[in-house]
Scaffold this active site. Structure first.
Site, mmCIF file in Angstrom:
data_model
loop_
_atom_site.group_PDB
_atom_site.id
_atom_site.type_symbol
_atom_site.label_atom_id
_atom_site.label_comp_id
_atom_site.label_asym_id
_atom_site.label_seq_id
_atom_site.Cartn_x
_atom_site.Cartn_y
_atom_site.Cartn_z
ATOM 1 C CD GLU A 174 -2.762 1.238 2.507
ATOM 2 O OE1 GLU A 174 -2.584 0.415 3.426
ATOM 3 O OE2 GLU A 174 -3.676 2.081 2.518
ATOM 4 C CE LYS A 216 -5.959 -0.361 1.792
ATOM 5 N NZ LYS A 216 -6.698 -1.012 2.857
HETATM 6 P P1 13P Z 1 -9.375 3.842 4.282
HETATM 7 O O1 13P Z 1 -10.172 3.130 3.230
HETATM 8 O O2 13P Z 1 -10.202 4.379 5.410
HETATM 9 O O3 13P Z 1 -8.408 4.838 3.697
HETATM 10 O O4 13P Z 1 -8.487 2.729 5.011
HETATM 11 C C1 13P Z 1 -7.877 1.763 4.265
HETATM 12 C C2 13P Z 1 -6.638 1.339 4.950
HETATM 13 O O5 13P Z 1 -6.472 0.181 5.274
HETATM 14 C C3 13P Z 1 -5.580 2.320 5.185
HETATM 15 O O6 13P Z 1 -4.399 1.661 5.484
#
Ligand code: 13P
Length: 335
Positions: A174, A216
């Protein structure tokens, strides 16, 4: 299950990921908004309620947990991770240890957590975690992000991903470019492109199996305080363009974070992208706030609100599944 099988299972048939891995301080902030104290028991009750929602089934392929939650049992003694499995989803775990400022780079952070990671991953694998998550944060501002910040974050992300795969778990990587700020959608595109390029270079350097990895990312949007907000269609086309140019086609799934977008807007963006198409990966969701916001608000920490709260989560899960298939319509939001 092989890494490839886990990754494809999570995003199969329009399914996505429920991000429920808020750290205790973050969960505290969410609970403050509804006047509920963030105790271990309240956090358990809240997450048990989410995981038992009808709409988990068929719409959610994976749930990201926080360390406390993967060890917790429901009020009746069933492990929460068993409830997730019974709902047809795989349990996953957030494994990074949060953000640290980078010396001499004001406003920038690097995500830490490589120390002792292998031992921690071994324990999570034994507990039945099938995938993991590590979040890097990239800020946009005056002269930032710097190359140094992007490089340091993507290097750690790739080392983490390799370690997760060596322990038989799929890494969710991510690289979140934050929406916070007055920047334009062009600045977001640029920071997202630089981050993705660097991420995939580092994944290759550490020989991470791309077919057993899920990305992500953030969507390419205007900064939340920019004077003009880009339209749904512009966000969709710029995001697809950025991903197609920078993400290898053999990656099985892209599952967006919601990053502070309202829940319906996050669904509308995802749907618009899937209606446009033209990419090889599944394009799905890994939302935290955009899946939970309505459920949290409806709950208020009260037993008598459990059913309406579960109904809210089920609705959002179903809407986002439809969006992952490009089959959502705004009219479906009227209930
Ligand atoms: P949000 O969808 O609230 O941004 O959170 C996703 C997430 O796992 C952030 O690390």
């Amino acid at each position: 299950m092989t890494l490839e099988e886990i990754a494809t299972f999570i995003v199969a048939d329009g399914k996505g990921i429920l991000a429920a891995d808020e750290s205790n301080p973050t969960c505290g902030k969410r609970f403050d908004s509804i006047g509920v104290e963030s105790t271990e028991e309240n956090r358990r009750d809240y997450r048990e309620m989410l995981f038992r929602s009808k709409g988990m089934k068929g719409n959610i392929g994976g749930v990201i947990l926080f360390d406390e939650t993967i060890r917790q049992s429901a009020a009746d003694g069933t492990l929460l991770r068993e409830i997730i499995l019974k709902q047809g989803a795989l349990p996953g775990i957030k494994v990074d240890k949060g953000l640290q400022p980078i010396e001499n780079f004001p406003g920038e952070t690097v995500t830490v957590g490589l120390d002792g990671l292998d031992e921690r991953l071994k324990e999570y694998a034994e507990m039945g975690a099938k995938f993991t998550k590590w979040r890097a944060v990239i800020n946009i501002g005056d002269g930032i992000p710097s190359d140094e910040c992007i490089h340091a974050n993507m290097d750690s992300l790739a080392q983490y991903a390799k370690c997760a795969q060596e322990n038989g778990m799929v890494p969710i990587v991510e690289p979140e470019v934050l929406m916070d700020g007055e920047h334009s959608i062009d600045a977001c595109y640029d920071a997202s492109e630089r981050s993705l390029k660097s991420l995939f270079e580092h994944l290759e350097k550490y020989q991470v199996n791309i077919k057993g990895t899920i990305l992500k990312p953030n969507m390419v949007t205007s900064g939340s305080n920019h004077n003009i907000q880009a339209s749904i269609n512009e966000v969709a086309t710029r995001t697809i363009d950025c991903l197609v140019k920078n993400v290898p086609s053999e990656l099985p799934g892209v599952a967006f974070l919601s990053g502070g977008q309202s829940d319906v807007l996050a669904t509308a963006h995802l749907d618009a992208m899937n209606k446009i198409g033209g990419f090889s990966w599944k394009l799905s969701f890994s939302y935290g706030r955009a899946l939970q916001a309505a459920a949290l608000k409806a709950w208020e920490g009260k037993v008598e609100n459990i059913f309406i709260s579960q109904d809210e989560l089920s609705h959002r899960a179903e809407m986002n599944k439809l969006a992952s298939l490009g089959e959502w319509d705004e009219k479906l939001e009227d209930r």
